[in-house]
Motif scaffolding. Structure first.
Motif, PDB file in Angstrom:
ATOM      1  N   ARG A   2      34.014  33.154  26.201  1.00 39.73           N
ATOM      2  CA  ARG A   2      33.933  33.403  24.766  1.00 39.73           C
ATOM      3  C   ARG A   2      34.463  32.214  23.974  1.00 39.73           C
ATOM      4  N   GLU A   3      33.854  31.997  22.807  1.00 39.25           N
ATOM      5  CA  GLU A   3      34.316  30.928  21.934  1.00 39.25           C
ATOM      6  C   GLU A   3      35.490  31.379  21.070  1.00 39.25           C
ATOM      7  N   LYS A 317      43.552  35.616  29.088  1.00 41.86           N
ATOM      8  CA  LYS A 317      43.784  35.002  27.786  1.00 41.86           C
ATOM      9  C   LYS A 317      43.207  33.588  27.719  1.00 41.86           C
ATOM     10  N   GLN A 318      43.238  32.878  28.831  1.00 44.78           N
ATOM     11  CA  GLN A 318      42.609  31.556  28.870  1.00 44.78           C
ATOM     12  C   GLN A 318      41.107  31.654  28.628  1.00 44.78           C
ATOM     13  N   MET A 319      40.535  32.810  28.958  1.00 46.07           N
ATOM     14  CA  MET A 319      39.105  33.040  28.766  1.00 46.07           C
ATOM     15  C   MET A 319      38.831  33.770  27.452  1.00 46.07           C
ATOM     16  N   ASN A 320      39.836  33.780  26.552  1.00 45.70           N
ATOM     17  CA  ASN A 320      39.732  34.393  25.226  1.00 45.70           C
ATOM     18  C   ASN A 320      39.542  35.911  25.263  1.00 45.70           C
ATOM     19  N   ILE A 321      40.122  36.550  26.256  1.00 45.69           N
ATOM     20  CA  ILE A 321      40.102  38.009  26.359  1.00 45.69           C
ATOM     21  C   ILE A 321      41.523  38.528  26.155  1.00 45.69           C
ATOM     22  N   GLY A 322      41.731  39.308  25.108  1.00 45.45           N
ATOM     23  CA  GLY A 322      43.047  39.882  24.848  1.00 45.45           C
ATOM     24  C   GLY A 322      43.387  40.989  25.836  1.00 45.45           C
ATOM     25  N   CYS A 323      44.654  41.192  26.071  1.00 43.97           N
ATOM     26  CA  CYS A 323      45.124  42.242  26.968  1.00 43.97           C
ATOM     27  C   CYS A 323      46.592  42.507  26.660  1.00 43.97           C
ATOM     28  N   SER A 324      47.120  43.571  27.224  1.00 45.40           N
ATOM     29  CA  SER A 324      48.519  43.893  26.971  1.00 45.40           C
ATOM     30  C   SER A 324      49.062  44.711  28.132  1.00 45.40           C
ATOM     31  N   VAL A 325      50.352  45.035  28.070  1.00 46.56           N
ATOM     32  CA  VAL A 325      51.018  45.834  29.100  1.00 46.56           C
ATOM     33  C   VAL A 325      51.494  47.143  28.483  1.00 46.56           C
ATOM     34  N   HIS A 326      51.005  48.256  29.012  1.00 46.64           N
ATOM     35  CA  HIS A 326      51.464  49.583  28.581  1.00 46.64           C
ATOM     36  C   HIS A 326      51.697  50.442  29.827  1.00 46.64           C
ATOM     37  N   TYR A 327      52.915  50.503  30.304  1.00 40.73           N
ATOM     38  CA  TYR A 327      54.155  49.840  29.912  1.00 40.73           C
ATOM     39  C   TYR A 327      54.863  49.438  31.177  1.00 40.73           C
ATOM     40  N   GLU A 328      55.923  48.679  31.070  1.00 38.88           N
ATOM     41  CA  GLU A 328      56.827  48.509  32.195  1.00 38.88           C
ATOM     42  C   GLU A 328      57.720  49.748  32.292  1.00 38.88           C
ATOM     43  N   ALA A 329      58.143  50.085  33.498  1.00 39.98           N
ATOM     44  CA  ALA A 329      58.952  51.287  33.694  1.00 39.98           C
ATOM     45  C   ALA A 329      60.284  51.163  32.938  1.00 39.98           C
ATOM     46  N   ASP A 372      30.832  43.155  27.607  1.00 40.69           N
ATOM     47  CA  ASP A 372      30.255  42.344  28.685  1.00 40.69           C
ATOM     48  C   ASP A 372      31.061  41.060  28.901  1.00 40.69           C
ATOM     49  N   ASP A 373      31.612  40.510  27.804  1.00 39.16           N
ATOM     50  CA  ASP A 373      32.459  39.324  27.941  1.00 39.16           C
ATOM     51  C   ASP A 373      33.711  39.640  28.764  1.00 39.16           C
ATOM     52  N   VAL A 374      34.270  40.840  28.547  1.00 42.36           N
ATOM     53  CA  VAL A 374      35.428  41.267  29.333  1.00 42.36           C
ATOM     54  C   VAL A 374      35.044  41.397  30.796  1.00 42.36           C
ATOM     55  N   LEU A 375      33.928  42.069  31.032  1.00 38.10           N
ATOM     56  CA  LEU A 375      33.474  42.280  32.406  1.00 38.10           C
ATOM     57  C   LEU A 375      33.174  40.954  33.107  1.00 38.10           C
ATOM     58  N   GLU A 376      32.534  40.047  32.392  1.00 34.93           N
ATOM     59  CA  GLU A 376      32.233  38.735  32.960  1.00 34.93           C
ATOM     60  C   GLU A 376      33.509  37.995  33.346  1.00 34.93           C
ATOM     61  N   ALA A 377      34.533  38.124  32.490  1.00 37.36           N
ATOM     62  CA  ALA A 377      35.816  37.483  32.803  1.00 37.36           C
ATOM     63  C   ALA A 377      36.429  38.090  34.064  1.00 37.36           C
ATOM     64  N   LEU A 378      36.337  39.405  34.207  1.00 37.05           N
ATOM     65  CA  LEU A 378      36.873  40.065  35.398  1.00 37.05           C
ATOM     66  C   LEU A 378      36.147  39.581  36.650  1.00 37.05           C
ATOM     67  N   TYR A 379      34.824  39.559  36.579  1.00 45.62           N
ATOM     68  CA  TYR A 379      34.049  39.121  37.745  1.00 45.62           C
ATOM     69  C   TYR A 379      34.373  37.672  38.098  1.00 45.62           C
ATOM     70  N   THR A 380      34.554  36.836  37.080  1.00 45.96           N
ATOM     71  CA  THR A 380      34.843  35.406  37.315  1.00 45.96           C
ATOM     72  C   THR A 380      36.209  35.215  37.954  1.00 45.96           C
ATOM     73  N   ILE A 381      37.202  35.928  37.442  1.00 46.38           N
ATOM     74  CA  ILE A 381      38.569  35.781  37.952  1.00 46.38           C
ATOM     75  C   ILE A 381      38.656  36.183  39.425  1.00 46.38           C
ATOM     76  N   PHE A 382      37.931  37.257  39.788  1.00 40.13           N
ATOM     77  CA  PHE A 382      38.063  37.786  41.146  1.00 40.13           C
ATOM     78  C   PHE A 382      36.863  37.460  42.039  1.00 40.13           C
ATOM     79  N   ASN A 383      36.093  36.466  41.625  1.00 43.04           N
ATOM     80  CA  ASN A 383      34.925  36.063  42.428  1.00 43.04           C
ATOM     81  C   ASN A 383      35.368  35.368  43.709  1.00 43.04           C
TER      82      ASN A 383
END
Length: 383
Positions: A2-3, A317-329, A372-383
């Motif tokens: 993503r741009e 995040k490097q691939m411009n996909i936001g994410c977060s942590v919900h939650y730590e114990a 689809d951008d999120v999914l593409e990032a997932l596939y790329t990271i774990f390819n």
């Protein structure tokens, strides 16, 4: 890649909502006033409940709900370690004692099979958390509450609009507390609401949310109002403003539409990620009639992924996909570990989730192309 950056959450604000806020600004009435009263009436109607009391946050609602029960030092509140820290913080603030029960590994909700064993003669409240908008299995909890004469305060910060066995969360039971934070399913900027059928609880919260005054500002400063008031209880400054309620007036009518859009996206996530071994998707119990889908928060399958959760988030995040942590114990945070002696291994399911959970982008205005951008990032990271 993503741009532009895709946030993991984003509120949907209509032009009508924005105009309502502008109308409040132009009217000169910014704080608690007629728009809040209208918003509270809409919330009562939506939940078919006698009392809906808006506040500055859901945290304030949880605190005042506990205070209304007049807990004493040593009184215990049973809740979950897989939640935002506010759930435990308010228990500490009112002087009660935190009692934790581990969660179900698949749903992230409190394990109802282990609650009764945690009940003692000091237990006063069970505070389940409807994690990510998934209702807890409430019938067994209310059965325990009746058996042991306990009150149930549902931390429903994630779950306005959700349904349990065909009934809206907030339309039955003891006390429910909702959040209207910008990341939630509907927003007032900041803010929250307590709904209840208990007259004494409602009266106590009504007083304590605004200094313990027997009347609020809009009842004192109007043409027919009296400037005189009495302090009948030492209260707080937890009122919601008309500026906030102005947004709520145009959010609540679209809440179910927002949830439908979220659900459609989540179903697509499940289809596209079926058999995708690096991620473990949350379970959906049969009893749930309607999941609010505040969050879509799978856990990283560390055995397959071969990277840590933090490395995974950094790559997203490097691939411009936001994410977060919900939650730590929560029990592993220094305050709770030091006070109660909690340690790693005490609540293994919450710890496993907390170490591996990642909230992926999900919001009503999100497009399938963005997904689809999120999914593409997932596939790329774990390819």
């Amino acid at each position: 890649m993503r741009e532009t950056f895709l946030p993991f959450a984003k509120p949907s604000l209509s032009e009508e909502a924005i105009s309502e806020v502008v109308d409040s600004l132009r009217s000169g009435w910014l704080t608690t006033g007629p728009k809040l009263k209208k918003f509270e009436a809409m919330l009562r109607e939506y939940h078919k409940v006698q009392y809906a009391l808006c506040l500055s946050s859901a945290t304030a609602g949880l605190q005042l709900a506990l205070m209304a029960l007049e807990l004493k030092p040593g009184d215990e509140v049973i809740t979950t370690p897989m939640t935002f820290a506010a759930t435990l913080n308010v228990i500490e603030i009112v002087g009660a004692t935190v009692k934790l029960v581990d969660v179900d590994r698949g749903t992230y909700n409190i394990d109802i099979n282990n609650i009764e064993a945690a009940i003692t003669d000091k237990t006063r409240v069970i505070m389940p958390v409807h994690f990510a908008g998934l209702p807890v299995d409430l019938d067994p909890i209310y059965s325990l509450a009746q058996k042991y004469n306990l009150t149930v305060i549902e931390d429903a910060a994630h779950s306005i609009g959700a349904e349990y066995k065909g009934r809206k969360i907030g339309s039955f039971g003891d006390i429910q507390v909702f959040s209207f934070h910008p990341n939630k399913n509907m927003t007032t900027g900041e803010g929250g609401c307590v709904v209840t059928r208990d007259n004494d609880v409602a009266k106590h919260i009504s007083l304590t949310r605004f200094h313990g005054m027997d009347r609020e500002a809009w009842n004192r400063f109007g043409k027919e109002g009296s400037a005189h008031y009495q302090i009948v209880y030492p209260g707080y400054k937890y009122n919601m403003m008309d500026l906030q309620a102005a947004l709520g007036l145009h959010q609540l009518p679209f809440l179910d539409v927002f949830i439908e859009k979220r659900t459609k996206l989540v179903k697509r996530y499940y289809r596209k990620l079926a058999g995708f071994d690096p991620l473990i998707l949350p379970k959906q119990p049969q009893y749930v009639h309607k999941h609010a889908w505040h969050l879509f928060a799978p856990t990283l399958n560390s055995d397959v992924a071969k990277i840590s959760r933090d490395e995974f988030m950094s790559k997203l995040k490097q691939m411009n996909i936001g994410c977060s942590v919900h939650y730590e114990a929560v029990h592993l945070y220094p305050y709770y570990a030091n006070k109660y002696g909690f340690k790693k291994g005490d609540f293994p399911n919450a710890e496993a989730i907390g170490e591996n959970v990642v909230s992926l982008p999900l919001f009503p205005d999100m497009t399938e192309r963005e997904q689809d951008d999120v999914l593409e990032a997932l596939y790329t990271i774990f390819n």
